[in-house]
Design a protein around this motif. Sequence first.
Motif, PDB file in Angstrom:
ATOM      1  N   THR A  88       0.841  -1.199   0.000  1.00 45.02           N
ATOM      2  CA  THR A  88       0.000   0.000   0.000  1.00 45.02           C
ATOM      3  C   THR A  88       0.874   1.247   0.000  1.00 45.02           C
ATOM      4  N   TYR A  89       2.133   1.093   0.391  1.00 45.48           N
ATOM      5  CA  TYR A  89       3.098   2.200   0.370  1.00 45.48           C
ATOM      6  C   TYR A  89       3.897   2.235  -0.930  1.00 45.48           C
ATOM      7  N   ILE A  90       4.344   1.051  -1.375  1.00 53.14           N
ATOM      8  CA  ILE A  90       5.298   1.012  -2.481  1.00 53.14           C
ATOM      9  C   ILE A  90       4.661   1.339  -3.835  1.00 53.14           C
ATOM     10  N   TYR A  91       3.423   0.888  -4.063  1.00 50.85           N
ATOM     11  CA  TYR A  91       2.741   1.198  -5.325  1.00 50.85           C
ATOM     12  C   TYR A  91       2.519   2.709  -5.490  1.00 50.85           C
ATOM     13  N   PRO A  92       1.884   3.394  -4.504  1.00 51.95           N
ATOM     14  CA  PRO A  92       1.703   4.843  -4.663  1.00 51.95           C
ATOM     15  C   PRO A  92       3.015   5.606  -4.785  1.00 51.95           C
ATOM     16  N   ARG A  93       4.043   5.148  -4.063  1.00 53.64           N
ATOM     17  CA  ARG A  93       5.326   5.850  -4.157  1.00 53.64           C
ATOM     18  C   ARG A  93       5.906   5.731  -5.564  1.00 53.64           C
ATOM     19  N   TYR A  94       5.824   4.543  -6.160  1.00 50.79           N
ATOM     20  CA  TYR A  94       6.296   4.367  -7.538  1.00 50.79           C
ATOM     21  C   TYR A  94       5.502   5.251  -8.501  1.00 50.79           C
ATOM     22  N   LEU A  95       4.179   5.239  -8.365  1.00 46.85           N
ATOM     23  CA  LEU A  95       3.332   6.003  -9.291  1.00 46.85           C
ATOM     24  C   LEU A  95       3.582   7.504  -9.169  1.00 46.85           C
ATOM     25  N   ALA A  96       3.862   7.982  -7.955  1.00 45.87           N
ATOM     26  CA  ALA A  96       4.130   9.412  -7.761  1.00 45.87           C
ATOM     27  C   ALA A  96       5.542   9.787  -8.182  1.00 45.87           C
ATOM     28  N   GLU A  97       6.519   8.956  -7.784  1.00 43.34           N
ATOM     29  CA  GLU A  97       7.939   9.288  -7.987  1.00 43.34           C
ATOM     30  C   GLU A  97       8.382   9.075  -9.425  1.00 43.34           C
ATOM     31  N   VAL A  98       7.922   7.991 -10.040  1.00 45.73           N
ATOM     32  CA  VAL A  98       8.395   7.636 -11.381  1.00 45.73           C
ATOM     33  C   VAL A  98       7.406   8.069 -12.459  1.00 45.73           C
ATOM     34  N   ARG A  99       6.118   7.831 -12.235  1.00 44.83           N
ATOM     35  CA  ARG A  99       5.108   8.163 -13.243  1.00 44.83           C
ATOM     36  C   ARG A  99       4.585   9.581 -13.110  1.00 44.83           C
ATOM     37  N   GLY A 100       4.797  10.217 -11.949  1.00 45.12           N
ATOM     38  CA  GLY A 100       4.325  11.585 -11.758  1.00 45.12           C
ATOM     39  C   GLY A 100       2.817  11.695 -11.604  1.00 45.12           C
ATOM     40  N   TYR A 101       2.174  10.671 -11.041  1.00 45.53           N
ATOM     41  CA  TYR A 101       0.720  10.658 -10.888  1.00 45.53           C
ATOM     42  C   TYR A 101       0.275  11.587  -9.763  1.00 45.53           C
ATOM     43  N   SER A 102      -0.934  12.137  -9.908  1.00 45.88           N
ATOM     44  CA  SER A 102      -1.552  12.895  -8.824  1.00 45.88           C
ATOM     45  C   SER A 102      -2.167  11.921  -7.822  1.00 45.88           C
ATOM     46  N   ALA A 103      -2.609  12.466  -6.674  1.00 46.37           N
ATOM     47  CA  ALA A 103      -3.219  11.618  -5.648  1.00 46.37           C
ATOM     48  C   ALA A 103      -4.458  10.906  -6.203  1.00 46.37           C
ATOM     49  N   LEU A 104      -5.251  11.613  -7.014  1.00 48.35           N
ATOM     50  CA  LEU A 104      -6.466  11.015  -7.571  1.00 48.35           C
ATOM     51  C   LEU A 104      -6.133   9.899  -8.555  1.00 48.35           C
ATOM     52  N   GLN A 105      -5.120  10.124  -9.409  1.00 50.24           N
ATOM     53  CA  GLN A 105      -4.710   9.086 -10.368  1.00 50.24           C
ATOM     54  C   GLN A 105      -4.168   7.852  -9.648  1.00 50.24           C
ATOM     55  N   ILE A 106      -3.416   8.071  -8.570  1.00 48.06           N
ATOM     56  CA  ILE A 106      -2.897   6.950  -7.772  1.00 48.06           C
ATOM     57  C   ILE A 106      -4.066   6.152  -7.186  1.00 48.06           C
ATOM     58  N   GLY A 107      -5.050   6.873  -6.663  1.00 44.44           N
ATOM     59  CA  GLY A 107      -6.219   6.221  -6.086  1.00 44.44           C
ATOM     60  C   GLY A 107      -6.971   5.384  -7.100  1.00 44.44           C
ATOM     61  N   GLU A 108      -7.146   5.906  -8.299  1.00 45.90           N
ATOM     62  CA  GLU A 108      -7.861   5.170  -9.348  1.00 45.90           C
ATOM     63  C   GLU A 108      -7.105   3.910  -9.746  1.00 45.90           C
ATOM     64  N   THR A 109      -5.778   3.983  -9.765  1.00 43.51           N
ATOM     65  CA  THR A 109      -4.963   2.819 -10.130  1.00 43.51           C
ATOM     66  C   THR A 109      -4.977   1.762  -9.030  1.00 43.51           C
TER      67      THR A 109
END
Length: 529
Positions: A303-324
């Motif tokens: 639950t920590y590592i997926y959002p961190r990857y999406l934010a750090e590498v993919r540049g996702y917003s909080a909403l995009q991370i949530g949808e993924t």
Amino acid sequence: MANATTATPPMMDAAAPPSERIQPRRLIAFLIMVFGMFMAILDIQVVSASLSEIQAGLSASSSEVSWVQTSYLIAEVIAIPLSGFMSRALGTRMLFAISAAGFTVASFLCGFASTIEQMILWRAVQGFLGGGMVPTVFASAYIVFPRSKFHIVGPIIGLVATLAPTIGPTVGGIITDWMSWHWLFFINILPGIAITVGVLALVDFDEPHLALLDNFDWWGLITMAGFLGSLEYVLEEGPQYEWLQDTSVATCAAICVVSAIFFFYRVLTAEEPIVDLRTFSNRNFAVGCLISFCVGIGLYGLTYIYPRYLAEVRGYSALQIGETMFVSGITMFLTAPVVGRLMQKVDLRLIIATGIIIFALGSYQMTWITRDYDFYELLVPQILRGIGMMLAMVPANNIALGMLPQERVKNASGLFNLTRNLGGALGLAVINQVLNERTDLHISRLQERVNWGNTTATETLNMLAQKFVGAGDASLMAMKQLSQIVHRQAVVMGYGDAFFMLTVFYFCLSLTVLLLKKPNMFAPVEPAH
């Protein structure tokens, strides 16, 4: 007599003894408590996707805002084992009502916090009172309902315990995006009031034993708070501050060791210990706690590592991370009733082993991660994660708590839930350490290869230089961008290493089911000694 002996199964069900039926009043009361537990667990992760907005709103530093989550976790980890004693003393009805009402008031005050200090204080109060709700629900499930219904109530509490932290970032991202970070806390108020009133009106599971408070072990509480609170701090802050090289981490580590020595001495010698560790003498409970600890590593770690990857590498917003991330939540929801059916027909040990292996396969698929991994590349790993988590967690709950004498369940529930939370804290610490160390290692290795003798590196640098022609010092800007590319690649390789570590760990963990005795959920319970 002949008719009685040849009754069909449906007729026998119709004539089931009253003790085997679930009373509607108790079922509604239990579901209200489950919703309260969901709210308490959700609030651990609901702020994780919105810490930057909270930081800006309270004019806090990055180190200060991290305490919005840390203070909640430290307070909760102290309250969870304490809940067993308090539930016996105050009774389920009063303890849960106090916890729900206090949690609601603390949520209200968090939403109106104007300084970071106020936020940290009320988050700690919120975590402490929320921590009292979680194990109380687990205990109630195995005390109130007959064993023949465990395959129904087990998936309900297992789903909530795993689903709430998984969808926490999703819910937090949506609330913050649609309204503001204040509503992360205000949204608890109406449900909290309804839960408090519902529990006071409907819960009648047991009677309080207020005389237990006369022997309340204050030294046990102080040493337990010092031990668990400082341990949680060390695990939370250690990876980013180089562990014992930081004064505050080293100090808390020392407090943890000293407090642990006095705590274990106290609980093993006190007449009425604040936590009864003798429950660990039951093999299935002890192994169930080990599995819970290890499942907690994956539950909170991923639950920590997926959002961190999406934010750090993919540049996702909080909403995009949530949808993924929502894929795992939907999978858990759909898997829960299937697990309930399987538990009636298949050896629980086999279900647990299958779940752990499926979870490991989901992590293995992520070992090939690249910077291009998007929703569809993460789809199958997240589905496997959701299925594996439910298959492992729900039967483990039943094996650990469902076979115990009822007088031990309240205390045991606190210990069982504590192991899951400590597993999560350890998992986050280890994953952070692996990401930091492996990323540094890959950066140094890649930088050794990116030199003028490397044709690919030279061509990439020339291509980037041409792109920046006319925009200043093209060669310097090209070098800077190449360095960023190398760093990002090293970060992605670090994520791959972390997933590989989890894969090996969970494949090995699947063997622990061999330590479990074959459970018979319909056999008479062994009396407590």
